[in-house]
Design an enzyme around this catalytic site. Structure first.
Site, PDB file in Angstrom:
ATOM      1  N   LYS A 120       0.814  -1.215   0.000  1.00 21.44           N
ATOM      2  CA  LYS A 120       0.000   0.000   0.000  1.00 21.44           C
ATOM      3  C   LYS A 120       0.851   1.271   0.000  1.00 21.44           C
ATOM      4  O   LYS A 120       0.436   2.294  -0.538  1.00 21.44           O
ATOM      5  CB  LYS A 120      -0.956  -0.003   1.192  1.00 21.44           C
ATOM      6  CG  LYS A 120      -2.027  -1.100   1.107  1.00 21.44           C
ATOM      7  CD  LYS A 120      -2.988  -1.040   2.294  1.00 21.44           C
ATOM      8  CE  LYS A 120      -3.657  -2.359   2.586  1.00 21.44           C
ATOM      9  NZ  LYS A 120      -4.756  -2.737   1.733  1.00 21.44           N
ATOM     10  N   LYS A 162      -2.458   0.831   9.002  1.00 25.87           N
ATOM     11  CA  LYS A 162      -2.742  -0.237   8.034  1.00 25.87           C
ATOM     12  C   LYS A 162      -1.467  -0.965   7.667  1.00 25.87           C
ATOM     13  O   LYS A 162      -0.467  -0.335   7.334  1.00 25.87           O
ATOM     14  CB  LYS A 162      -3.227   0.403   6.722  1.00 25.87           C
ATOM     15  CG  LYS A 162      -4.684   0.452   6.506  1.00 25.87           C
ATOM     16  CD  LYS A 162      -4.925   0.863   5.048  1.00 25.87           C
ATOM     17  CE  LYS A 162      -6.313   1.374   4.862  1.00 25.87           C
ATOM     18  NZ  LYS A 162      -6.588   1.785   3.486  1.00 25.87           N
ATOM     19  N   HIS A 212     -17.281   3.113   0.111  1.00 26.84           N
ATOM     20  CA  HIS A 212     -16.264   2.430  -0.700  1.00 26.84           C
ATOM     21  C   HIS A 212     -16.769   2.400  -2.148  1.00 26.84           C
ATOM     22  O   HIS A 212     -17.783   1.778  -2.439  1.00 26.84           O
ATOM     23  CB  HIS A 212     -16.058   1.011  -0.149  1.00 26.84           C
ATOM     24  CG  HIS A 212     -15.122   0.174  -0.971  1.00 26.84           C
ATOM     25  ND1 HIS A 212     -13.981  -0.382  -0.440  1.00 26.84           N
ATOM     26  CD2 HIS A 212     -15.151  -0.216  -2.276  1.00 26.84           C
ATOM     27  CE1 HIS A 212     -13.358  -1.075  -1.388  1.00 26.84           C
ATOM     28  NE2 HIS A 212     -14.059  -0.992  -2.509  1.00 26.84           N
ATOM     29  N   ARG A 301      -6.155  -7.909 -10.019  1.00 21.59           N
ATOM     30  CA  ARG A 301      -6.747  -9.222 -10.336  1.00 21.59           C
ATOM     31  C   ARG A 301      -8.232  -9.022 -10.588  1.00 21.59           C
ATOM     32  O   ARG A 301      -8.738  -7.912 -10.434  1.00 21.59           O
ATOM     33  CB  ARG A 301      -6.583 -10.145  -9.128  1.00 21.59           C
ATOM     34  CG  ARG A 301      -7.154  -9.481  -7.877  1.00 21.59           C
ATOM     35  CD  ARG A 301      -7.233 -10.368  -6.683  1.00 21.59           C
ATOM     36  NE  ARG A 301      -7.406  -9.611  -5.457  1.00 21.59           N
ATOM     37  CZ  ARG A 301      -8.571  -9.198  -4.973  1.00 21.59           C
ATOM     38  NH1 ARG A 301      -9.683  -9.436  -5.616  1.00 21.59           N
ATOM     39  NH2 ARG A 301      -8.631  -8.512  -3.858  1.00 21.59           N
TER      40      ARG A 301
HETATM   41  P1  ADP Z   1      -7.739  -4.511   2.474  1.00 22.05           P
HETATM   42  O1  ADP Z   1      -6.611  -4.483   1.503  1.00 22.05           O
HETATM   43  O2  ADP Z   1      -7.413  -5.224   3.750  1.00 22.05           O
HETATM   44  O3  ADP Z   1      -9.042  -4.957   1.866  1.00 22.05           O
HETATM   45  P2  ADP Z   1      -8.428  -1.704   2.146  1.00 22.05           P
HETATM   46  O4  ADP Z   1      -7.389  -0.687   2.189  1.00 22.05           O
HETATM   47  O5  ADP Z   1      -8.956  -2.104   0.798  1.00 22.05           O
HETATM   48  O6  ADP Z   1      -7.915  -3.011   2.934  1.00 22.05           O
HETATM   49  O7  ADP Z   1      -9.671  -1.284   3.058  1.00 22.05           O
HETATM   50  C1  ADP Z   1     -10.722  -2.149   3.359  1.00 22.05           C
HETATM   51  C2  ADP Z   1     -11.865  -1.380   3.980  1.00 22.05           C
HETATM   52  O8  ADP Z   1     -11.422  -0.720   5.178  1.00 22.05           O
HETATM   53  C3  ADP Z   1     -12.428  -0.266   3.122  1.00 22.05           C
HETATM   54  O9  ADP Z   1     -13.379  -0.732   2.211  1.00 22.05           O
HETATM   55  C4  ADP Z   1     -13.026   0.655   4.181  1.00 22.05           C
HETATM   56  O10 ADP Z   1     -14.261   0.159   4.624  1.00 22.05           O
HETATM   57  C5  ADP Z   1     -12.052   0.547   5.326  1.00 22.05           C
HETATM   58  N1  ADP Z   1     -11.023   1.627   5.265  1.00 22.05           N
HETATM   59  C6  ADP Z   1      -9.835   1.592   4.629  1.00 22.05           C
HETATM   60  N2  ADP Z   1      -9.173   2.748   4.772  1.00 22.05           N
HETATM   61  C7  ADP Z   1      -9.946   3.553   5.514  1.00 22.05           C
HETATM   62  C8  ADP Z   1      -9.811   4.904   6.027  1.00 22.05           C
HETATM   63  N3  ADP Z   1      -8.719   5.629   5.805  1.00 22.05           N
HETATM   64  N4  ADP Z   1     -10.820   5.386   6.775  1.00 22.05           N
HETATM   65  C9  ADP Z   1     -11.920   4.663   7.035  1.00 22.05           C
HETATM   66  N5  ADP Z   1     -12.108   3.397   6.588  1.00 22.05           N
HETATM   67  C10 ADP Z   1     -11.132   2.847   5.838  1.00 22.05           C
END
Ligand code: ADP
Length: 668
Positions: A120, A162, A212, A301
């Site tokens: 990321k 994260k 999202h 993907r």
């Molecule tokens: P992963 O790769 O584990 O799926 P993502 O970065 O795609 O993680 O995030 C998954 C979910 O987490 C998002 O769809 C959202 O609901 C929540 N999320 C991610 N980043 C944020 C943020 N900065 N603030 C609030 N919610 C977030």
């Protein structure tokens, strides 16, 4: 396909996506080679493929993620291409590099691209460079706690830590304030180390009211890039998607086109190839605002939810993936891609919504998807069939149901209609929740955030079953007792009144029925001080229909004998609910009675017992009335289970006894 390079395709996956890839590849005249673990010997994907190779073991690490072995199998069996599906090896850059080294065709982008987008921090840096807005935060290399604490304070709270290699919602922690930060960081980085073997984390401003929104893109090797519009995946639990739709609700044309173009720009900047998804997070604190939508991550993907895009753009994205990997041009240009109607996808998971979505495992002894001929607007994508086991070792998704309608309301309606006819027994699923969500006003209005399920969970799991159905359940079980015995009705019970007690357990609560059988098709059920008189009862092995106060009422059901307890377990299906019922009546049938209680008499329920004229060492004959139990304002005769001599009486006359208490034993 033109000038076919892909001759034989190994599908390095299982379940619904493996099945779909096999079906699509066959349509394109590509030979298919499936792999399967010990637990998937009988799985649908092994049957669909032209060939299937068994990989010994059941852990994903030794089977579906055993990259080296998979490449060896491909070469040995002359497959020259590998489709990874989603999850598993699909975003594993080392594996892809190995595929490339072995001169096999990988259905997806090259290993460099996957490596860059898989972390990321790198992805955010690259996308920032490409001119995309990213969630404010820190995505540099430094990981010293002092440095990060400073950065966190600059970013502000609440803040999200994260894992940079994270996925599936793991390796994420919220720090509400300054004091929380170091614990949140430690927890996220430990979880990241365990799950992804990489403890590095990034910091992001936490967006409390978020949606999202993601864009499907496709690129070929000739530099053509298109987007196929947006999907909304805000309905999530534990940061994982449950219901997705395309296009996104309440998104004006300007924002929709802006995000599409932004995504194409991003794909061009990194020279992308194949199918990809750019995920955005929209801060909707003050409504949706073009300037408050940020790049979150890119998935290199095909996604689980790609069918909603297929539905609204009349495309077949697996075919596109295969054609692009075959070296062909994108089949259409941007101007050809138009949105037609609306689509929803619901993910049917084996999980217990009441236990914080705990994944469930077990045998699905009955699985019935309604015929899509009767639901022309719906499709089901699944790799599961009746008799399959859901194991704790693989993803617990059972199926995806996709509905397409002329507009959003129509799509929701089609999906509800379809879901409400699915029958699944043997395992707890999220089916009731899916139906409840789709009937919810906020969901219908397209007004949800990523926290919607979490914030409304109390309401969403409060799923009371209508008393009329509960009463009808009593009729089914009462009738079933007759079915499982060859004896006549009056012979079934060891007491003789025509009011029969029945005790069942439903959703972990017990229900006590009083049943009066006027005739085989007229039965009265009393429970919780309410009386229900059913008439014109018609029942077969899987459905009951009756009249109640002049109105037709019906239920579908399945039943199975639990091999451990010997209990008959019934699963009932209404339009809103799937629920299990266990017959708890100890003295349910003569058959059971004799099996279980040959040498004793057990109280079938709480009550007061009067002793007939008997004492220890008295001779008794089978069927002699030995006790009278007063319960539920009724009297029941408890009779001797066999001829014999009384060994011991455990109670005194007029004693209050409890359920399952032993009242008497006979000599052996
Ligand atoms: P992963 O790769 O584990 O799926 P993502 O970065 O795609 O993680 O995030 C998954 C979910 O987490 C998002 O769809 C959202 O609901 C929540 N999320 C991610 N980043 C944020 C943020 N900065 N603030 C609030 N919610 C977030």
């Amino acid at each position: 396909m033109n000038k076919q390079k892909i001759k034989k395709l190994l599908i390095a996956n299982r379940g619904e996506i493996a099945c779909k890839i096999i079906q699509r590849a066959k349509k394109l005249n590509i030979l298919t080679l499936a792999i399967y673990s010990d637990l998937d010997i009988d799985s649908l994907h092994t049957k669909l493929a032209d060939e299937a190779i068994h990989i010994k073991g059941f852990l994903v690490s030794e089977t579906y993620m055993n990259g080296n072995l998979i490449i060896q199998i491909a070469k040995k069996h002359k497959a020259n291409a590998i489709h990874p599906g989603y999850g598993l090896l699909s975003e594993n850059a080392d594996f892809i590099e190995n595929v490339e080294k072995n001169k096999l065709i990988f259905i997806g982008p090259n290993s460099n691209l996957v490596r860059n987008m898989g972390e990321k921090d790198k992805a955010k840096t690259l996308m920032e460079k490409a001119g995309l807005p990213v969630v404010p935060g820190y995505h540099g290399n430094k990981q010293e706690i002092k440095y990060l604490t400073n950065k966190a304070n600059q970013v502000g709270y609440p803040l999200l830590v994260k894992a940079r290699s994270g996925g599936g919602g793991r390796g994420m922690r919220i720090a509400e304030n300054k004091n929380d930060f170091s614990i949140a960081f430690q927890e996220a980085s430990n979880e990241a180390k365990t799950n992804f073997n990489d403890s590095n984390c990034i910091l992001e401003k936490y967006i409390p009211k978020a949606r999202h929104i993601e864009i499907q893109i496709f690129a070929d090797k000739f530099g053509n890039v298109v987007h196929l519009f947006d999907r909304d995946c805000s309905l999530q639990r534990r940061q994982q998607k449950v219901i997705e739709e395309a296009p996104s609700p309440n998104l004006n044309n300007e924002i929709q086109h802006f995000l599409g173009e932004l995504s194409v720009k991003a794909a061009r900047a990194i020279k992308y190839l194949g199918a990809g998804t750019i995920e955005f997070i929209a801060d909707i604190q003050n409504g949706i605002d073009k300037n408050k939508i940020y790049f979150m991550e890119m998935n290199t993907r095909i996604q689980v939810e790609h069918p909603v895009t297929e539905a609204i753009t009349s495309t077949n994205l697996i075919d596109w993936q295969l054609k692009i990997a075959n070296g062909e041009k994108l089949p259409v240009s941007q101007n050809d891609i138009k949105i037609n109607g609306w689509a929803f996808e619901a993910r049917l998971y084996a999980e217990d919504v009441n236990k914080n979505f705990l994944p469930q495992s077990g045998k699905i002894y009955h699985l019935k998807f309604p015929d899509t001929l009767n639901h022309p607007n719906c499709i089901v994508e699944t790799g599961t069939k009746s008799g399959d086991n859901i194991t704790p070792f693989y993803d617990p998704m059972i199926a995806k149901v996709i509905a397409h309608g002329n507009d959003r309301n129509a799509a929701i309606k089609h999906l509800i209609n379809y879901l409400s006819e699915i029958e699944i027994a043997g395992i707890t699923t999220n089916l009731d929740l899916l139906i409840k969500l789709l009937n919810n006003k906020n969901v219908k209005d397209g007004e949800v955030t990523t926290k919607f399920i979490e914030e409304n969970i109390k309401f969403l799991i409060n799923n009371e079953i209508d008393d009329r159905f509960k009463a009808l359940v009593g009729v089914v079980i009462f009738k079933a007792l007759k079915i499982i015995s060859t004896n006549t009705l009056s012979d079934l019970y060891i007491w003789k009144p025509n009011v029969y007690p029945l005790k069942i357990s439903m959703k972990e609560k017990e229900i006590l029925y009083k049943i009066v059988c006027y005739s085989p098709n007229e039965i009265e059920i009393e429970f919780n001080k309410k009386i229900f008189l059913f008439s014109s009862i018609i029942i077969n092995q899987s459905r009951i229909e009756a009249y109640l106060k002049g109105k037709n009422i019906n239920l579908s059901f399945q039943s199975i004998k639990d091999i451990n307890s010997g209990d008959q377990i019934f699963t009932f299906f209404t339009k809103q609910h799937t629920f299990e019922v266990i017959n708890k009546s100890l003295l349910q049938s003569k058959e059971n009675y004799i099996n279980n209680l040959e040498d004793s008499i057990i109280a079938p329920m709480h009550g007061i017992v009067k002793i007939k004229k008997i004492k220890a060492n008295s001779k008794v004959k089978k069927g002699d009335v030995l006790f009278i139990l007063e319960a539920m304002k009724m009297e029941f005769s408890l009779t001797s289970p066999r001829d014999g001599i009384i060994e011991r009486i455990f109670i005194i006359d007029g004693q209050q006894v409890s359920d399952k208490m032993k009242l008497l034993s006979l000599k052996k």
